[in-house]
Motif scaffolding. Structure first.
Motif: not given
Ligand code: FES
Length: 571
Positions: A427-432, A466-484
Motif C-alpha cells: 500500500c506504500g505506507k511504510c518506507v521499508q 530491514q523490510v521485515k523489521q521495519g514494516s508496519l503490517c504482515g505484508l511488508g514483514q513477510s514479503a522478503p520470505n521467498p527471497v530469504l
C-alpha cells in the motif's frame, strides 16, 4: 452445465425418475467435472472427467445395466481414492456433499444445531471455553488462538460489537475460502452467529472480494434463507439473541487481507494497515470491539460446538490442533483442495495425496503461504505441517497455498516473481516496504538478466531483513520470505547466475540459448515455420540452424520440435 443438461436429457429420454442435485467443489479439481451417482443402498459412485458422451455410457451400463463403469470411476464411498482417503474433513465436511443453495440440506447434516444448542442451553462464556478447549487458531495465516480474540472482545466495554469475516483471499493459486463459501456458505454464517453470541455482538459483516461472484451469490442466497428460517435476525430460536449478517464487496487489494487494513476499507477509507495495539478486539470497526476471523476459522466453529472442543483438539499436534485446508497446486499430479490433520508431513501431502510430481519429474521445492511465504527444499520434505514447524523453515502457513515446483523451476526467477507481486500490492505506507521491495526486485531482475554482481546476495539479505523489521503490517514483514528462503536453500543457484551467468534450470531467458542438434534434426521445418522472428533456416530434410543474433529465446522451437527428433538443445 453441459453435463447437468446431458444427465437431465438422458433421464427424460429413458423416462427415469432420478433426483438431481448440484453441490460445491469436493476438491478433486484434477478429475473435474465430477458426477456422483448414489444407488438405492446409499453407495456413492464418483465419476471423473464426465462429458455428455460419458453420461450416456454411465446410464447404459450403470443406471440401467446395474454395472458401474470402471474406467470412469474415481472412487466410491466404501472405497475412496487415495486423494480423499488421506484427508480428515472438518471445515470441508459439507463441501461437495450438500446443495449450497438449500438450507434444508445443511440442516439435514446437523447444521444450525450448534447455534440452537449455544443460544438455548449455553452461556456465552461456555461457548468461548469450548473454543478454547478446541485449541482452534486463526486459519488466515498468523495462527493466533481464536478464543483469545473472542474473550478480549467479550470483555471489552461497550454495547455495540461486531463480527467480521475476512473473505479477502488474495494469494494467487489459493482457493480454500472461495470453495467453502461456494460449497457450504451456511457453516460460515453459523460460525459467525456463534461468535456473535459468544462476544455479545449483534451484527456481522462478510468482507468478500468481488472477483468471487459465485461465492457472493451463494452467500446472498444463504443469508436470505437463514433469515427466513429465523436462524439469523431477531430473537434466534426464541432465545432473545439477535444477530444479522451483511456482505461487503472488496475490490481485491492484497493488503486488505490484513485485519486493520480490511477494517479501514470497510469504513470507506483506503485499505491501509494501522499500528497495533489497539487490537480490533478492543477498538475495531468504527472503533468498537470487533472479532475478525477468516472463512475457514468460522467454518470450524459449529463443528467444535456440536462435537465438543475436545474432539477437535484430539486431531492434530500439541500446539496446532485440528485440521488445515490447503490448495495444492503447481507441478503435482493431483491438484485440488485437501484438508489434513495438522502434523502430517509435506511429503505425505505431495506424494501420497497429491500423487507425486507431474510427468514424473524431480521434486525441487514447495512454496507455502502464498506470495509472501517461503520455498522449502527437498531435505525438508518430512517437516510436519503445523504453524511452528513451518515457521522454523522460514516459510509461513499463511492461509494455505501450497505450490509444488519441479526441476524446471528457477528459484531466483520464482523469488523475483513473488516479490514483484508483493511490491505491486504494497500500500506504500511504510518506507521499508515501499522502497525496500523495489530495490530488492531491481537486484533480482539484474541477476536473472545475467548482470548480477558479487555481493548481491548479501545485499538482498540485508535489505530483506530491514523490510521485515521495519514494516508496519504482515505484508511488508513477510514479503522478503521467498527471497530469504530461496537464498537459504538454493544459494548455489544464485551464485551460478551471478558468477557463471548460467541458469541451471534453463529458465532465465537472458542466460540461455537454443541450438539445433544437427545429428538429431530431421529437417522437418516445423520449428522454422513457427518461429515468430524467422531466424531458423535450412533445406527440407537437412539439419536446420538458428541464427543466434536474431533469436529472441521465446522457446517456440522447443515446443514445436516433434518428439521423434527432440533436436532442440537448451544451453
Ligand atoms: S504494506 Fe503498506 S507499506 Fe507495507
Amino acid at each position: 452445465m453441459k453435463v447437468w443438461e446431458a444427465v437431465k436429457a438422458e433421464a427424460e429420454r429413458r423416462s427415469l425418475e432420478i433426483e438431481m442435485q448440484q453441490t460445491g467443489c469436493v476438491g478433486m479439481c484434477h478429475h473435474e467435472p465430477l458426477l456422483d451417482l448414489i444407488d438405492d443402498g446409499g453407495e456413492v459412485y464418483t465419476y471423473g472427467h464426465v462429458t455428455p458422451g460419458r453420461v450416456k455410457r454411465i446410464f447404459d451400463d450403470h443406471v440401467t445395466g446395474g454395472q458401474p463403469v470402471a474406467e470412469y470411476l474415481v472412487g466410491t464411498s466404501s472405497q475412496p481414492n487415495d486423494f480423499l482417503s488421506g484427508q480428515v474433513r472438518i471445515a470441508l465436511r459439507n463441501c461437495g456433499v450438500i446443495d449450497p443453495e438449500e438450507i434444508r440440506d445443511y440442516c439435514a447434516r446437523g447444521g444450525y444445531a450448534a447455534l440452537r444448542q449455544a443460544v438455548t442451553a449455553m452461556r456465552p462464556e461456555e461457548v468461548i471455553s469450548e473454543v478454547k478447549a478446541s485449541g482452534l487458531r486463526g486459519r488466515g495465516g498468523a495462527g493466533f488462538p481464536s478464543w483469545v480474540k473472542w474473550q478480549a472482545a467479550r470483555q471489552a466495554e461497550g454495547d455495540v460489537k461486531y463480527i467480521i469475516c475476512n473473505a479477502d483471499e488474495g494469494d494467487p493459486g489459493a482457493f480454500m475460502d472461495r470453495s467453502i463459501l461456494e460449497g457450504d456458505p451456511h457453516s460460515v454464517l453459523e460460525g459467525m452467529a456463534l461468535a456473535g453470541y459468544a462476544v455479545g455482538a449483534g451484527e456481522g459483516v462478510i468482507y468478500v472480494r468481488a472477483e468471487y461472484p459465485l461465492a457472493v451469490r451463494r452467500l446472498e442466497v444463504a443469508i436470505k434463507q437463514a433469515r427466513k428460517e429465523g436462524v439469523l435476525g431477531q430473537n434466534i430460536f426464541g432465545s432473545g439473541f439477535s444477530f444479522d449478517i451483511r456482505i461487503k464487496h472488496g475490490a481485491g487489494a492484497f493488503v486488505c487481507g490484513e485485519e486493520t487494513a480490511l477494517i479501514a476499507s470497510l469504513e470507506g477509507e483506503r485499505g491501509m494497515p494501522r499500528l497495533k495495539p489497539p487490537y480490533p478486539a478492543e477498538q475495531g470497526y468504527w472503533g468498537k470491539p470487533t472479532v475478525i476471523n477468516n472463512v475457514e476459522t468460522y467454518a470450524n466453529v459449529p463443528w467444535i460446538i456440536s462435537q465438543g472442543g475436545k474432539a477437535f483438539a484430539a486431531v492434530g499436534t500439541d500446539k496446532s490442533k485440528g485440521t488445515k485446508v490447503f490448495a495444492l497446486a503447481g507441478k503435482v499430479k493431483r491438484g485440488g483442495l485437501v484438508e489434513i490433520p495438522m502434523g502430517v508431513s509435506l511429503r505425505k501431502v505431495i506424494f501420497e495425496i497429491g500423487g507425486g510430481i507431474k510427468s514424473d519429474r524431480k521434486f525441487k521445492a514447495v512454496q507455502l503461504g502464498g506470495p509472501s511465504g517461503g520455498c522449502i527444499s527437498e531435505q525438508l520434505l518430512d517437516t510436519p505441517v503445523d504453524y511452528e514447524s513451518i515457521v522454523a523453515t522460514g516459510a509461513i502457513m499463511g492461509s494455505g497455498g501450497m505450490v509444488v515446483m519441479d526441476d524446471t523451476t528457477c528459484m531466483v526467477d520464482i523469488a523475483r516473481f513473488f516479490l514483484d507481486f508483493t511490491r505491486k500490492e504494497s500500500c506504500g505506507k511504510c518506507v521499508q516496504c515501499r522502497i525496500g521491495t523495489k530495490r530488492m526486485l531491481e537486484i533480482l531482475e539484474r541477476i536473472v538478466n545475467g548482470e548480477g554482481r558479487e555481493g548481491d546476495i548479501e545485499l538482498l539479505e540485508e535489505i530483506a531483513n530491514q523490510v521485515k523489521q521495519g514494516s508496519l503490517c504482515g505484508l511488508g514483514q513477510s514479503a522478503p520470505n521467498p527471497v530469504l528462503t530461496t537464498i537459504r536453500y538454493f544459494r548455489e543457484e544464485y551464485e551460478v547466475h551471478i558468477r557463471d551467468h548460467r541458469c541451471p534450470a534453463r529458465q532465465c531467458r537472458a542466460l540461455i540459448s537454443y541450438r539445433i542438434d544437427p545429428e538429431r534434426c530431421g529437417g522437418c521445418g516445423s520449428c522454422a515455420s513457427k518461429c515468430p522472428v524467422g531466424c531458423i533456416s535450412g533445406k527440407k530434410k537437412e539439419p536446420h540452424v538458428i541464427d543466434q543474433s536474431q533469436c529472441i529465446k521465446c522457446g517456440t522451437c522447443l515446443e514445436t520440435c516433434p518428439s521423434r527428433y527432440k533436436a532442440i538443445i537448451v544451453e
